[in-house]
Design a protein around this motif. Structure first.
Motif, PDB file in Angstrom:
ATOM      1  N   ILE A 181       0.814  -1.205   0.000  1.00  0.00           N
ATOM      2  CA  ILE A 181       0.000   0.000   0.000  1.00  0.00           C
ATOM      3  C   ILE A 181       0.856   1.266   0.000  1.00  0.00           C
ATOM      4  O   ILE A 181       0.397   2.343  -0.395  1.00  0.00           O
ATOM      5  N   ASN A 182       2.126   1.163   0.398  1.00  0.00           N
ATOM      6  CA  ASN A 182       3.011   2.328   0.446  1.00  0.00           C
ATOM      7  C   ASN A 182       3.840   2.508  -0.820  1.00  0.00           C
ATOM      8  O   ASN A 182       4.596   3.468  -0.940  1.00  0.00           O
ATOM      9  N   ARG A 183       3.713   1.582  -1.773  1.00  0.00           N
ATOM     10  CA  ARG A 183       4.460   1.680  -3.023  1.00  0.00           C
ATOM     11  C   ARG A 183       3.748   2.628  -3.983  1.00  0.00           C
ATOM     12  O   ARG A 183       2.538   2.827  -3.901  1.00  0.00           O
ATOM     13  N   PHE A 184       4.508   3.193  -4.918  1.00  0.00           N
ATOM     14  CA  PHE A 184       3.894   4.031  -5.949  1.00  0.00           C
ATOM     15  C   PHE A 184       2.982   3.165  -6.823  1.00  0.00           C
ATOM     16  O   PHE A 184       3.153   1.947  -6.924  1.00  0.00           O
ATOM     17  N   ILE A 185       2.035   3.780  -7.455  1.00  0.00           N
ATOM     18  CA  ILE A 185       1.072   3.047  -8.278  1.00  0.00           C
ATOM     19  C   ILE A 185       1.777   2.434  -9.479  1.00  0.00           C
ATOM     20  O   ILE A 185       2.499   3.124 -10.213  1.00  0.00           O
ATOM     21  N   THR A 186       1.578   1.134  -9.676  1.00  0.00           N
ATOM     22  CA  THR A 186       2.198   0.445 -10.805  1.00  0.00           C
ATOM     23  C   THR A 186       1.188   0.093 -11.888  1.00  0.00           C
ATOM     24  O   THR A 186       1.521   0.054 -13.065  1.00  0.00           O
ATOM     25  N   GLU A 187      -0.041  -0.195 -11.504  1.00  0.00           N
ATOM     26  CA  GLU A 187      -1.053  -0.622 -12.474  1.00  0.00           C
ATOM     27  C   GLU A 187      -2.431  -0.071 -12.083  1.00  0.00           C
ATOM     28  O   GLU A 187      -2.917  -0.358 -11.000  1.00  0.00           O
ATOM     29  N   GLU A 188      -3.035   0.716 -12.944  1.00  0.00           N
ATOM     30  CA  GLU A 188      -4.427   1.102 -12.734  1.00  0.00           C
ATOM     31  C   GLU A 188      -5.336   0.311 -13.658  1.00  0.00           C
ATOM     32  O   GLU A 188      -6.508   0.090 -13.364  1.00  0.00           O
ATOM     33  N   SER A 189      -4.781  -0.112 -14.811  1.00  0.00           N
ATOM     34  CA  SER A 189      -5.490  -1.020 -15.702  1.00  0.00           C
ATOM     35  C   SER A 189      -5.075  -2.431 -15.325  1.00  0.00           C
ATOM     36  O   SER A 189      -3.913  -2.807 -15.489  1.00  0.00           O
ATOM     37  N   ALA A 190      -5.981  -3.196 -14.753  1.00  0.00           N
ATOM     38  CA  ALA A 190      -5.593  -4.498 -14.218  1.00  0.00           C
ATOM     39  C   ALA A 190      -6.770  -5.453 -14.171  1.00  0.00           C
ATOM     40  O   ALA A 190      -7.931  -5.035 -14.087  1.00  0.00           O
ATOM     41  N   PHE A 191      -6.434  -6.736 -14.237  1.00  0.00           N
ATOM     42  CA  PHE A 191      -7.417  -7.788 -14.029  1.00  0.00           C
ATOM     43  C   PHE A 191      -6.858  -8.748 -12.986  1.00  0.00           C
ATOM     44  O   PHE A 191      -5.645  -8.982 -12.927  1.00  0.00           O
ATOM     45  N   CYS A 192      -7.751  -9.307 -12.168  1.00  0.00           N
ATOM     46  CA  CYS A 192      -7.320 -10.245 -11.133  1.00  0.00           C
ATOM     47  C   CYS A 192      -8.429 -11.262 -10.898  1.00  0.00           C
ATOM     48  O   CYS A 192      -9.608 -10.983 -11.139  1.00  0.00           O
ATOM     49  N   TYR A 193      -8.025 -12.439 -10.431  1.00  0.00           N
ATOM     50  CA  TYR A 193      -9.000 -13.493 -10.131  1.00  0.00           C
ATOM     51  C   TYR A 193      -9.506 -13.426  -8.694  1.00  0.00           C
ATOM     52  O   TYR A 193     -10.273 -14.280  -8.271  1.00  0.00           O
ATOM     53  N   GLY A 194      -9.060 -12.409  -7.954  1.00  0.00           N
ATOM     54  CA  GLY A 194      -9.605 -12.196  -6.626  1.00  0.00           C
ATOM     55  C   GLY A 194     -11.101 -11.955  -6.697  1.00  0.00           C
ATOM     56  O   GLY A 194     -11.571 -11.185  -7.543  1.00  0.00           O
ATOM     57  N   LEU A 195     -11.859 -12.633  -5.837  1.00  0.00           N
ATOM     58  CA  LEU A 195     -13.323 -12.592  -5.800  1.00  0.00           C
ATOM     59  C   LEU A 195     -13.969 -13.311  -6.982  1.00  0.00           C
ATOM     60  O   LEU A 195     -15.190 -13.383  -7.060  1.00  0.00           O
TER      61      LEU A 195
END
Length: 290
Positions: free
Chosen positions: A206-220
């Motif tokens: 959560i403290n890292r700079f933003i790496t990806e705003e366009s993203a897909f994940c299998y979470g949920l």
């Protein structure tokens, strides 16, 4: 919702300090039997498979054998992820469990620590388990070397050649693992025994700079996680509970999964958009772009 797997963190305590692991600042604890019964019963309508994994080393929980028994009583197949250092101590418990489906062993944890351990003895204990499990059970053993260099990251992998040679010798393989891994990063070693290699990745921070705003994940979609204190999280990489969806000891899983936050997160990934700040800072989502 129906999930392929639900991660249950039966402890967030570990006996190692791997350089690829983010560690945890949460209160260290072991899950107790009544808590596990509550969680296992709650997730049963949503999955057939639970994973003893998230943070921590599951073999440290003294109730491991009882949790396997409870899982069998409820009808949940169990998968475990471990660093493998304690496998000799729990070998009999694992092999005796008819509900244990798979044991994932992170061999990359060996070199990722400063401890002066004996590689030969480490591999010996793991191979002893594999061979006995092969003879006496249908347990799948998946060995992992997730420490390959990526474009962004350097993995601790100088000992991989030694590990592969030891596996060849101790498992009596009639082929070169190094050569096989040039063809595929997933190799079948024998019945129910596999070796997989992958690049090192950065855990979300959560403290890292933003790496990806366009993203897909299998979470949920494929999975959720439940931390040792009962906090429900969307995936196995939310090591600090930065996306708390609710607490399974305070709310029903049905209500938690029907929440606005869950719907927003799910819909966001449907649009290939990371709506949670932690998800924008996750190195693992890059794998879904390949």
């Amino acid at each position: 919702m129906r999930f392929k797997k639900v991660y249950i963190e039966i402890t967030n305590i570990c006996n190692l300090s791997c350089n690829f692991c983010p560690k945890t600042g949460r209160e260290l604890n072991y899950m107790e039997e009544d808590a596990f019964i509550h969680i296992a019963t709650a997730v049963k309508p949503y999955t057939d498979h639970i994973y003893f994994h998230l943070m921590g080393e599951p073999f440290l929980n003294p109730k491991l054998g009882r949790f396997l028994e409870i899982s069998q009583e409820i009808g949940l197949k169990v998968n475990i992820t471990t660093n493998g250092t304690l496998i000799n101590k729990v070998k009999d418990v694992l092999i005796a469990s008819p509900i244990l489906r798979q044991v994932n062993i992170s061999l990359s944890s060996f070199e990722a620590n400063d401890k002066a351990e004996d590689l030969n003895g480490y591999i010996d204990n793991i191979v002893d388990f594999i061979l006995e499990a092969n003879r006496k059970s249908n347990i799948i053993c998946a060995l992992r070397l997730w420490n390959m260099d990526s474009i962004e990251l350097k993995g601790s992998n100088q000992g991989n050649k030694d590990i592969l040679k030891l596996l060849e010798a101790k498992l009596g393989l009639d082929f070169s693992l190094s050569e096989k891994l040039q063809e595929s990063f997933n190799v079948k070693l024998r019945n129910n025994v596999y070796l997989g290699m992958a690049e090192k990745f950065e855990w979300p921070d959560i403290n890292r700079f933003i790496t990806e705003e366009s993203a897909f994940c299998y979470g949920l979609r494929d999975q959720i996680g439940i931390l040792v204190d009962g906090t429900v999280v969307p995936c196995c990489l939310d090591s600090e509970g930065n996306i708390p969806l609710g607490n399974i000891f305070k709310s029903s899983l049905e209500d938690i999964l029907a929440s606005e936050r869950v719907n927003n997160l799910y819909d966001g990934f449907s649009r290939r958009c990371a709506v949670e700040e932690l998800c924008k800072r996750c190195g693992y989502v890059k794998r879904y772009k390949k």
